[in-house]
Design an enzyme around this catalytic site. Structure first.
Site, short mmCIF file in Angstrom:
data_model
loop_
_atom_site.label_atom_id
_atom_site.label_comp_id
_atom_site.label_asym_id
_atom_site.label_seq_id
_atom_site.Cartn_x
_atom_site.Cartn_y
_atom_site.Cartn_z
N SER A 161 0.73 -2.05 0.10
CA SER A 161 0.22 0.20 0.08
C SER A 161 0.68 1.32 -0.07
CB SER A 161 -0.82 -0.18 1.14
OG SER A 161 -0.32 -0.36 2.44
N SER A 198 19.08 -4.66 -1.73
CA SER A 198 19.68 -3.25 -2.35
C SER A 198 19.52 -2.37 -1.92
CB SER A 198 20.31 -2.36 -4.28
OG SER A 198 20.83 -1.51 -4.69
N HIS A 200 15.11 14.34 -0.60
CA HIS A 200 14.46 13.05 -0.61
C HIS A 200 12.68 13.97 -0.38
CE1 HIS A 200 17.00 10.10 -1.45
NE2 HIS A 200 16.86 9.26 -1.67
N HIS A 201 11.89 13.71 -1.35
CA HIS A 201 10.34 14.25 -0.57
C HIS A 201 10.09 13.78 0.90
CE1 HIS A 201 9.47 9.87 0.34
NE2 HIS A 201 10.12 9.34 -0.87
N LYS A 230 10.08 10.94 4.26
CA LYS A 230 11.52 9.69 3.38
C LYS A 230 11.26 9.84 5.18
CE LYS A 230 15.60 7.82 2.20
NZ LYS A 230 14.98 6.49 2.03
P1 NAD Z 1 5.70 4.20 2.47
O1 NAD Z 1 5.84 4.72 4.03
O2 NAD Z 1 4.97 4.70 0.83
O3 NAD Z 1 4.74 2.76 1.99
C1 NAD Z 1 5.46 1.70 3.16
C2 NAD Z 1 4.66 0.60 3.19
O4 NAD Z 1 5.25 -0.40 4.06
C3 NAD Z 1 3.40 0.56 3.59
O5 NAD Z 1 2.98 -0.06 2.61
C4 NAD Z 1 2.82 0.57 5.39
O6 NAD Z 1 2.09 0.15 5.63
C5 NAD Z 1 4.17 -1.18 5.19
N1 NAD Z 1 4.64 -0.87 6.38
C6 NAD Z 1 5.41 -0.10 7.12
N2 NAD Z 1 5.70 -1.34 8.62
C7 NAD Z 1 5.50 -2.10 8.21
C8 NAD Z 1 5.53 -3.84 8.90
N3 NAD Z 1 5.90 -3.72 10.12
N4 NAD Z 1 5.28 -4.46 8.30
C9 NAD Z 1 4.46 -4.66 6.89
N5 NAD Z 1 4.70 -3.84 6.21
C10 NAD Z 1 4.98 -2.84 6.95
O7 NAD Z 1 7.27 4.15 1.69
P2 NAD Z 1 8.66 4.01 0.27
O8 NAD Z 1 8.55 5.43 -0.30
O9 NAD Z 1 7.22 3.12 -0.70
O10 NAD Z 1 10.07 3.08 0.66
C11 NAD Z 1 8.99 2.25 1.28
C12 NAD Z 1 11.01 1.47 1.30
O11 NAD Z 1 11.36 1.45 0.34
C13 NAD Z 1 11.76 2.49 2.27
O12 NAD Z 1 12.57 2.11 2.86
C14 NAD Z 1 12.64 3.67 1.27
O13 NAD Z 1 13.88 4.24 1.80
C15 NAD Z 1 12.67 2.03 0.23
N6 NAD Z 1 12.67 3.10 -0.58
C16 NAD Z 1 13.86 1.86 -1.61
C17 NAD Z 1 14.70 1.81 -2.74
C18 NAD Z 1 15.55 1.37 -3.37
O14 NAD Z 1 15.87 1.64 -4.70
N7 NAD Z 1 15.67 0.14 -3.18
C19 NAD Z 1 13.87 3.08 -3.33
C20 NAD Z 1 12.46 3.94 -3.38
C21 NAD Z 1 12.62 3.34 -1.82
#
Ligand code: NAD
Length: 216
Positions: free
Chosen positions: A9, A95, A127-128, A131
């Site tokens: 989500s 990654s 970043h936004h 974050k």
């Molecule tokens: P977001 O806050 O929009 O979404 C987070 C999601 O994780 C939500 O669906 C939330 O319900 C879920 N969540 C949170 N705690 C949870 C738990 N304990 N158990 C199950 N689900 C849980 O965040 P986002 O912008 O989508 O980013 C998510 C992650 O991905 C962050 O760590 C971000 O830094 C990372 N990210 C990594 C890359 C990459 O290339 N590696 C790129 C963008 C974002």
């Protein structure tokens, strides 16, 4: 391919669903902070969520003998330990950045840093405003590639998907190397590449560099 998505989500979760469904891949396990919906056996689990989800993600991979692609940032040593244990049983791609550009940059940054060993170097990342972690996982990867102490400056504003600048300077000149992610889709496309890499792969701990460059 049938896949599970931890963080379905969230912002990245939405992007992953768009990109995977364009390929005809079927989402059969959905997990977020409010619970899990399991409707089939996934071949691979993709996790873009939060470090607190890692134990649940690992449990799901074991339950379904599914490989893992994990992009969640701010992981601690205890999380890496769980992932390394899991990687003895199934393929795991971890990654902090699933873009091609940053991974190409990581490849030559180590060499550049050696050539410029007596120059100052600092990293600026933006970043936004939503974050949660700072510095970004990508800034940590860049710092590790530079291979020395590097101050990192983090900006959190507006809707920026992810900007990183590595700045080298001496008294007479400055070199700036900048990467800009134009949209989150780029990370979802990288996760797709990694998920396809995982299918049929032997167990092991892989990075996105292994996916792109075959583990050079
Ligand atoms: P977001 O806050 O929009 O979404 C987070 C999601 O994780 C939500 O669906 C939330 O319900 C879920 N969540 C949170 N705690 C949870 C738990 N304990 N158990 C199950 N689900 C849980 O965040 P986002 O912008 O989508 O980013 C998510 C992650 O991905 C962050 O760590 C971000 O830094 C990372 N990210 C990594 C890359 C990459 O290339 N590696 C790129 C963008 C974002």
């Amino acid at each position: 391919m049938r896949y599970g998505l931890v963080g379905y989500s969230g912002k990245m979760g939405q992007e992953v669903q768009k990109v995977f469904s364009e390929k005809g891949y079927e989402l059969v396990v959905k997990v977020d902070e409010f619970g899990a919906i399991e409707e089939g056996k996934p071949d691979v689990i993709v996790d873009f969520s939060s470090p607190s989800a890692v134990p649940k993600t690992v449990e799901l991979c074991r339950k379904y003998s599914a490989g893992l692609v994990i992009g969640t940032t701010a992981l601690k040593e205890e999380h890496f330990q769980l992932l390394r244990e899991l990687a003895k049983e199934v393929p795991v791609v971890q990654s902090y950045n699933f873009s091609i550009g940053v991974n190409v940059l990581l490849k030559f940054l180590a060499d550049l840093s050696k050539v410029l060993s007596d120059w100052d170097v600092e990293i600026v990342e933006a970043h936004h405003m939503f974050k949660k972690d700072a510095p970004s996982g990508t800034a940590i990867l860049l710092k590790n590639a530079v291979g020395r102490e590097v101050p990192i400056h983090s900006l959190r504003l507006g809707g920026i998907p992810g900007d990183h600048v590595v700045v080298f300077g001496n008294v007479g000149e400055v070199i700036e190397i900048k990467h800009r992610a134009i949209s989150r889709t780029v990370f979802a496309l990288g996760a797709l590449k990694a998920a396809e890499f995982v299918c049929g792969r032997k167990p092991g701990f892989y990075t996105f560099k292994d996916v792109l460059f075959g583990g050079e």
